[in-house]
Scaffold this active site. Structure first.
Site, PDB file in Angstrom:
ATOM      1  N   ASP A 179       0.845  -1.195   0.000  1.00 33.92           N
ATOM      2  CA  ASP A 179       0.000   0.000   0.000  1.00 33.92           C
ATOM      3  C   ASP A 179       0.884   1.250   0.000  1.00 33.92           C
ATOM      4  OD1 ASP A 179      -3.232   0.494   0.992  1.00 33.92           O
ATOM      5  OD2 ASP A 179      -1.839   2.187   1.063  1.00 33.92           O
ATOM      6  N   HIS A 205     -10.932  -6.479 -13.422  1.00 34.91           N
ATOM      7  CA  HIS A 205     -11.573  -5.364 -12.724  1.00 34.91           C
ATOM      8  C   HIS A 205     -12.939  -5.796 -12.188  1.00 34.91           C
ATOM      9  CE1 HIS A 205     -12.493  -1.258 -11.546  1.00 34.91           C
ATOM     10  NE2 HIS A 205     -13.734  -1.597 -11.854  1.00 34.91           N
ATOM     11  N   ASN A 258     -12.788  -3.422   2.469  1.00 35.07           N
ATOM     12  CA  ASN A 258     -13.784  -2.370   2.637  1.00 35.07           C
ATOM     13  C   ASN A 258     -14.702  -2.343   1.423  1.00 35.07           C
ATOM     14  OD1 ASN A 258     -12.552  -1.480   5.078  1.00 35.07           O
ATOM     15  ND2 ASN A 258     -11.020  -0.367   3.893  1.00 35.07           N
ATOM     16  N   GLY A 286     -15.877   2.325   3.970  1.00 35.02           N
ATOM     17  CA  GLY A 286     -14.691   3.165   3.810  1.00 35.02           C
ATOM     18  C   GLY A 286     -13.893   2.869   2.557  1.00 35.02           C
ATOM     19  N   THR A 338     -12.259   3.376  -0.875  1.00 37.26           N
ATOM     20  CA  THR A 338     -11.871   4.559  -1.649  1.00 37.26           C
ATOM     21  C   THR A 338     -11.418   4.215  -3.061  1.00 37.26           C
ATOM     22  OG1 THR A 338      -9.592   4.481  -0.799  1.00 37.26           O
ATOM     23  CG2 THR A 338     -11.179   5.831   0.426  1.00 37.26           C
ATOM     24  N   HIS A 390     -10.241  -5.236  -3.421  1.00 35.77           N
ATOM     25  CA  HIS A 390      -8.918  -5.454  -2.840  1.00 35.77           C
ATOM     26  C   HIS A 390      -9.063  -5.898  -1.401  1.00 35.77           C
ATOM     27  CE1 HIS A 390     -10.072  -1.229  -2.360  1.00 35.77           C
ATOM     28  NE2 HIS A 390      -9.409  -1.228  -1.225  1.00 35.77           N
ATOM     29  N   HIS A 403      -6.879  -5.893   2.153  1.00 35.06           N
ATOM     30  CA  HIS A 403      -5.725  -5.389   2.882  1.00 35.06           C
ATOM     31  C   HIS A 403      -5.176  -6.518   3.757  1.00 35.06           C
ATOM     32  CE1 HIS A 403      -6.868  -0.984   2.364  1.00 35.06           C
ATOM     33  NE2 HIS A 403      -8.045  -1.556   2.172  1.00 35.06           N
TER      34      HIS A 403
END
Ligand code: 5GP
Ligand code: ZN
Length: 113
Positions: A29, A45, A86, A92, A94, A99, A101
């Protein structure tokens, strides 16, 4: 192509890529919130975890296997780590490309803020 993660997958913008297979890419990140902060994304995508393509493309299988491989590769097993994906406004999110984390390297609080 305007999606930032599609552009990273296509090597159009640089990223610290530490894992790649046929379906998935893992990279650090750009704004880490933990000492280890890795993003795991499908090459295709797909907007978020609840998109139907996740099942159509069997991304759950591919991404979960990739996460385990990265955790072993990066030596995260003993101390542990957290996975977060998220989705949408309240989640949250963005970046509108699915994805996960991987967060590690410090004791993470629960519940999250
Ligand atoms: P979200 O907020 O959607 O759950 O997570 C998006 C993540 O993507 C954020 O942690 C943010 O720092 C990261 N990010 C956004 N743009 C880039 C980029 O260009 N390169 C990398 N490596 N990470 C990015
Ligand atoms: Zn994309």
């Amino acid at each position: 192509m305007s999606c930032v993660f599609c552009r990273i997958v296509a090597r159009e913008i640089p990223a610290d890529i530490l894992y790649e297979d046929e379906f998935v890419v893992g990279f650090r990140d750009i704004n880490p919130v933990a000492p280890v902060h890795i993003l795991v994304v499908p090459k295709a995508h797909v907007s978020r975890i609840d998109a139907p393509e996740v099942c159509d493309l069997k991304l759950g299988h591919h991404i979960l296997c990739a996460i385990g491989t990265i955790a072993r590769q990066e030596g995260l097993q003993e101390a542990g780590f957290r996975i977060v994906s998220n989705a949408g406004r309240d989640g949250g999110q963005t970046v509108g490309h699915l994805h996960f984390h991987i967060l590690a390297g410090r004791r993470l609080v629960w519940p999250p803020g």
